[in-house]
Scaffold this motif. Structure first.
Motif, mmCIF file in Angstrom:
data_model
loop_
_atom_site.group_PDB
_atom_site.id
_atom_site.type_symbol
_atom_site.label_atom_id
_atom_site.label_comp_id
_atom_site.label_asym_id
_atom_site.label_seq_id
_atom_site.Cartn_x
_atom_site.Cartn_y
_atom_site.Cartn_z
ATOM 1 N N SER A 188 49.371 57.281 38.893
ATOM 2 C CA SER A 188 49.631 56.880 37.655
ATOM 3 C C SER A 188 49.338 55.375 37.559
ATOM 4 C CB SER A 188 50.920 57.533 37.164
ATOM 5 O OG SER A 188 51.919 56.748 37.950
ATOM 6 N N PRO A 189 49.291 54.811 36.272
ATOM 7 C CA PRO A 189 49.584 53.370 36.134
ATOM 8 C C PRO A 189 50.684 52.937 36.389
ATOM 9 C CG PRO A 189 48.408 54.457 33.971
ATOM 10 C CD PRO A 189 49.015 55.434 35.021
ATOM 11 N N ILE A 214 48.676 41.947 43.991
ATOM 12 C CA ILE A 214 47.168 42.367 43.714
ATOM 13 C C ILE A 214 47.127 42.441 42.100
ATOM 14 C CG2 ILE A 214 46.778 43.846 45.737
ATOM 15 C CD1 ILE A 214 47.524 46.343 43.856
ATOM 16 N N ARG A 215 45.995 42.745 41.690
ATOM 17 C CA ARG A 215 45.575 42.786 40.145
ATOM 18 C C ARG A 215 44.748 44.174 40.134
ATOM 19 N NH1 ARG A 215 43.197 37.330 38.654
ATOM 20 N NH2 ARG A 215 45.264 36.975 38.393
ATOM 21 N N SER A 216 45.114 44.976 39.169
ATOM 22 C CA SER A 216 44.163 45.967 39.179
ATOM 23 C C SER A 216 42.652 45.587 38.493
ATOM 24 C CB SER A 216 44.739 46.904 38.431
ATOM 25 O OG SER A 216 44.060 48.319 38.207
ATOM 26 N N ILE A 217 41.553 46.165 38.785
ATOM 27 C CA ILE A 217 40.298 45.984 38.158
ATOM 28 C C ILE A 217 39.956 47.370 37.553
ATOM 29 C CG2 ILE A 217 38.089 45.182 38.473
ATOM 30 C CD1 ILE A 217 38.594 44.288 41.387
ATOM 31 N N MET A 218 39.832 47.167 36.294
ATOM 32 C CA MET A 218 39.370 48.561 35.713
ATOM 33 C C MET A 218 37.906 48.402 35.457
ATOM 34 S SD MET A 218 42.270 50.112 34.960
ATOM 35 C CE MET A 218 41.543 51.330 33.972
ATOM 36 N N PRO A 219 37.146 49.363 35.596
ATOM 37 C CA PRO A 219 35.731 49.450 35.237
ATOM 38 C C PRO A 219 35.726 48.952 34.094
ATOM 39 C CG PRO A 219 36.530 51.936 36.027
ATOM 40 C CD PRO A 219 37.776 50.733 35.895
#
Lengths: 605, 605
Positions: B579-580, B591-596
């Motif tokens: 889940s987010p 970290i940082r999340s990379i969304m497509p």
């Protein structure tokens, strides 16, 4: 150990006895020590099971083998064949299980050589010249060879075997719960695991299988156990590991006393098999309130006395402002403490400030009454204090006056410190106690809301259930829960509770904790569903395996009871984890690494 | 199961027999079914152990209890008290362990109510009207209540118990290895765990404890076992889970035959206790080459014949180009396959292309010889083929002609498919085989380098050790290893090897795999260190627990042998994982999340 016979050995190095004399045997292991007595070479050969003395006599083994034997060095791995013989007159070693025999080698096979290793595995951790821990961790494969460490791993295995056998015989099934789970940011900090297939989503490593074991009960599994790794990304502390192991237990259709009874049986079995000690049962119960009042702690060490005495009423009758105006005044009697110097008692007062005390009043008991600065204030009540506390000539009285929370913390810690300093804690004695009737909720002054003393799934006592509808602080704080902790020598080795098994009760508790309906549904919807569709009464417990082995082995350092532990900063020094990873791995995990901004050093010249 | 007596029950719902008649008992469980026969209410009460019929008769329990009983619905949780009595004449249920008795209730306590649940736990997965798997996974706590699922969890527990008891008696210690380890990007894809305390660094979840168990051997632990979770972030496949469980074993001072012997004993014990089946030992060994030649697979299903026949030499004598020019021609005989229609055999040829074949030649065996399109080409060798293969009138011959790799793959798969279609695989029969003498290395045409057939720590056969210095492909590919796989009914249920225990050999293997000195030091420095400082000869094995339980329970879906499995896309539908997570958690993990990047839909209008 049943010897597994292979081409490398017929026996282990801990197995041969006088009765084996004359047998031809094959042994393998490590060269533990080496002595070259002119014509004869003596080796102590070591494996997990012990040491056996090997003799290379050129008359028996021939010159070629003898020449080979003279090349052997510490920690080489060898295999020998030979005949079991008696040790010479006066050479029997009674401290060694194999001390009556030696093996006269006829053959020698060198399986692995070794340069001089960074350290030899022949020390105990307490030895003055033991290698530093960091070095031991870097070369863990050498450190593991030590007899002390092998014994710890043996005991750890034994404890888990007993847990499984005992609970298995009672009908518990070991059922595995997931490691890749959902993050629940309420508790301690989660370790997170990015999902490759669902960008922007993350798993969390479980802090415990709490909800899964409750779901197993709702799923009709009845009696569950698991020895399972749990994860908490806490700040470094000497006695914690980010990954730790617990025995996790849950059962249905029971109440508090059923679990307590069965777990006592388990503890009895473990202490009996591992240490040969009979724990007397039933283990006493103590209310949380009583533990705090008498010991200033909810995990009281009952190996010694030094209870806290409440003299608040008496203290309020004095003219001493510190006593007169304090909500609570308590004291402990340090036996024989009057011999402490002024410098020592001043140091105590300073030490007490770490625990939030404004200071610590002390007075020595002498034939004439009390003898320190505060004596004049409290001399009017000296007789009553001495009568109440049983203090004797030569004892030291230590007083704390403050809010109850601080009084208990300071005197509770002082009690432990004095016991340590005075060596009142016998390491061979085990004092167990169940602490029960905890408050269910505590008010968090900073966050301005209630939190659960244990966790939000803990059932309140039946008689306190109606108080969940109350809204005043006094009512809420008077709700007690069906939680129970098992304490041994001042360490909490296990804790659990009867859980809430009704959806309406669970919803009330969530509301009381400030989790609104939407948040309940989002975070705990599956639990509420489960409670809705027919949940049995259930409860359980979890024991900390690492801590239990520390107590059984009388070891103070948690890293010494784990085969491959991490340092306080979470590093595996041997493997080099954690480590940077390559960009492809980051990209696949849909994340980018953020390094803290470090300014480049100013250019010089 | 020993009943644990509590205020909720004196017996389980699977326990009462005729001999208990007259006893007053208390039972608790779920309302499995409900029948209201006018004056009498019948309940089947269910717990993990079985079903017991409860009768509420107003003459026995009083009108008030009877009225309560009439309100009961499926999956409510209740506790009853009553007397055990015989069932009426003709009402005995021989299919139920408790079928001779019923309990005449006098008291009823409703512990939990339930609205109508999404489904009732009274189906089997194979039932036509069973709920969809997604729904079962979403409400796993209901699905777990099914008798079929309970039996699987019981067997899974039983298997792990047997493993621990058997190996424990042989002197194996269960030792825990870390879950937060170092990433080694060579193998399958790792799950990574960002470190909070060391920004930019990551742990990896272990794909197996391989290196740790070898380090335990170097550390003198001698015999190690662990039932342990492993993690592989593989692409979705129906029969895989991202987290799976293996029995991991390692031992020192042994050779291949020692491990094989002890593990056979373990398998015998498991099959005997769980299924009452005696596996005959020794389990046969088969060389890798032979398995490929005869079955086209390194995990041959030996429950049926249909071996591959090598007719390359004969085929080269024909004028049939496809045969004449192929490096290898093999065939299998499908018994009674001549009755297949042209459409069916054409479909087979199409199917074979999935496995890389250019086509599949088939011919039917009739009294007159061969009868299909290719018959004219191969009729000259028909007699010899029939003699060689033993094909009979009415059989079908299927030929593949290509490079050996493709011939084996196609005919190996065809053999399995035909056995499935013709139902030649008896589910109650177990055909075990050890596959041995694997090639140590295979050349990866794409990457232009060698990789290990098993893993880089696998020891070559002693007689092939000197070939490690060879540099030509033929020499390298002729090196066989001390790896062994245990195959049951065409499934690899375990595999292992003797490991390299000398640093110089390990370095040679790393070099051969293209890992240069610097990379060796960086990635495997601790292993080389360990091998340098006195490593014993050692080896081990790992069994896939999930797969073993699937075979023992004759279950085709891996998710049905795991309490809380994940879907093929790695989701836990019940909990909603992954889940987010919130920004604070990301930031703490550095970290940082990379969304497509998803383009916004073009504005319409």
């Amino acid at each position: 150990m049943p010897a597994i016979v292979s081409r490398y050995r017929s026996h282990t190095c801990g197995q041969l006895r006088s009765s084996d004399q004359g047998q031809r045997v094959r042994l393998s292991g490590w060269v533990h020590s080496y002595r070259d007595h002119g014509g004869l070479v003596f080796i102590d050969l070591r494996d997990r099971e012990g040491l056996t003395q090997i003799v290379f006599d050129p008359d028996t083994c021939g010159q070629a083998v003898h020449d080979e034997a003279r090349k052997l060095r510490s920690e080489w791995v060898i295999s020998i064949e030979g005949a079991v013989g008696p040790r010479g007159q006066g050479l029997v070693n009674p401290r060694l299980a194999t001390g009556e025999i030696e093996v006269h080698a006829s053959q020698l096979e060198i399986l692995s050589q070794s340069p001089t290793p960074p350290f030899l595995p022949d020390f105990e951790v307490a030895d003055a010249d033991a290698p530093k821990e960091e070095r031991r961790l870097q070369y863990r494969f050498l450190d593991l060879r030590r007899a002390e460490m092998q014994q710890t791993l043996r005991v750890r295995h034994q404890v888990t075997r007993i847990m499984r056998e005992y609970l298995g015989a009672l009908g518990f099934w070991e059922i595995e719960t997931p490691f890749l789970t959902k993050s629940t940011p309420e508790g301690a900090r989660d370790f997170i695991v990015p999902s490759r297939l669902q960008a922007g989503s993350f798993y969390a490593l479980p802090q415990s299988p709490q909800l899964f074991k409750q779901l197993l009960m709702v799923g009709g599994c009845d009696k569950y156990m698991q020895i399972v790794r749990c994860f908490r990304d806490e700040d470094p502390r000497a006695d914690r590991q980010a990954e730790f192991t617990q025995l996790d237990v849950e059962m249905s259709f029971i109440d508090r006393q059923d679990i307590i009874g069965h777990m006592e049986g388990l503890l009895v079995q473990i202490w009996k098999e591992v240490l040969g000690i009979e724990i007397s049962t039933p283990i006493p119960h103590m209310d949380y309130d009583q533990a705090m009042n008498l010991y200033g702690s909810d995990r009281p060490d009952l190996r010694f006395g030094m209870q806290l005495h409440d003299i608040t009423e008496l203290a309020h009758t004095t003219d001493f402002g510190v006593f007169k105006n304090a909500p609570m005044v308590k004291c402990i009697v340090v036996p024989d403490g009057a011999k402490m110097t002024r410098a020592q008692t001043d140091a105590l007062a300073l030490w007490s400030k770490e625990y939030g005390a404004k200071g610590l009043a002390v007075t020595k008991v002498s034939g004439e009454g009390f003898d320190t600065g505060i004596a004049k204030f409290i001399n009017p009540i000296a007789g009553q204090i001495i009568e109440m506390t049983g203090a004797k000539n030569g004892d030291l009285l230590c007083f704390a006056a403050d809010k109850p929370k601080i009084v208990h913390r300071v005197l509770g810690e002082l009690r432990l410190k004095m016991a340590r300093d005075l060596q009142l804690k016998p390491s061979s004695q085990f004092a167990f106690v169940w602490v029960v009737n905890f408050p269910a909720f505590e008010y968090d002054e900073q966050e301005k809301r209630y939190s659960s003393t244990h966790h939000p799934f803990t059932a309140p006592l039946d008689e306190d259930l109606k108080k969940l509808d109350g809204r005043d602080q006094e009512t809420i704080e008077s709700i007690r829960s069906k939680a129970y902790d098992i304490v041994c020598n001042g360490s909490e080795i296990g804790g659990g509770s009867i859980r809430i098994h009704r959806m309406d009760t669970q919803q009330k508790v969530f509301s009381l904790l400030g989790i609104d309906d939407a948040a309940q549904k989002l975070k705990f919807g599956f639990l509420l569903d489960a409670l809705q569709f027919g949940a049995p009464p259930h409860g359980g417990i979890a024991f900390g395996l690492d801590r239990m082995v520390m107590i059984l082995r009388n070891i103070g350092n948690i890293r010494d009871v784990i085969a491959f532990p991490k340092t306080q900063s979470g590093a595996d020094i041997m493997c080099g984890a954690p480590s940077p990873i390559d960009d492809r791995q980051l990209k696949e995990a849909n994340i980018r690494s953020i390094m803290p901004v470090i300014k480049p050093p100013a250019a010089s010249e």
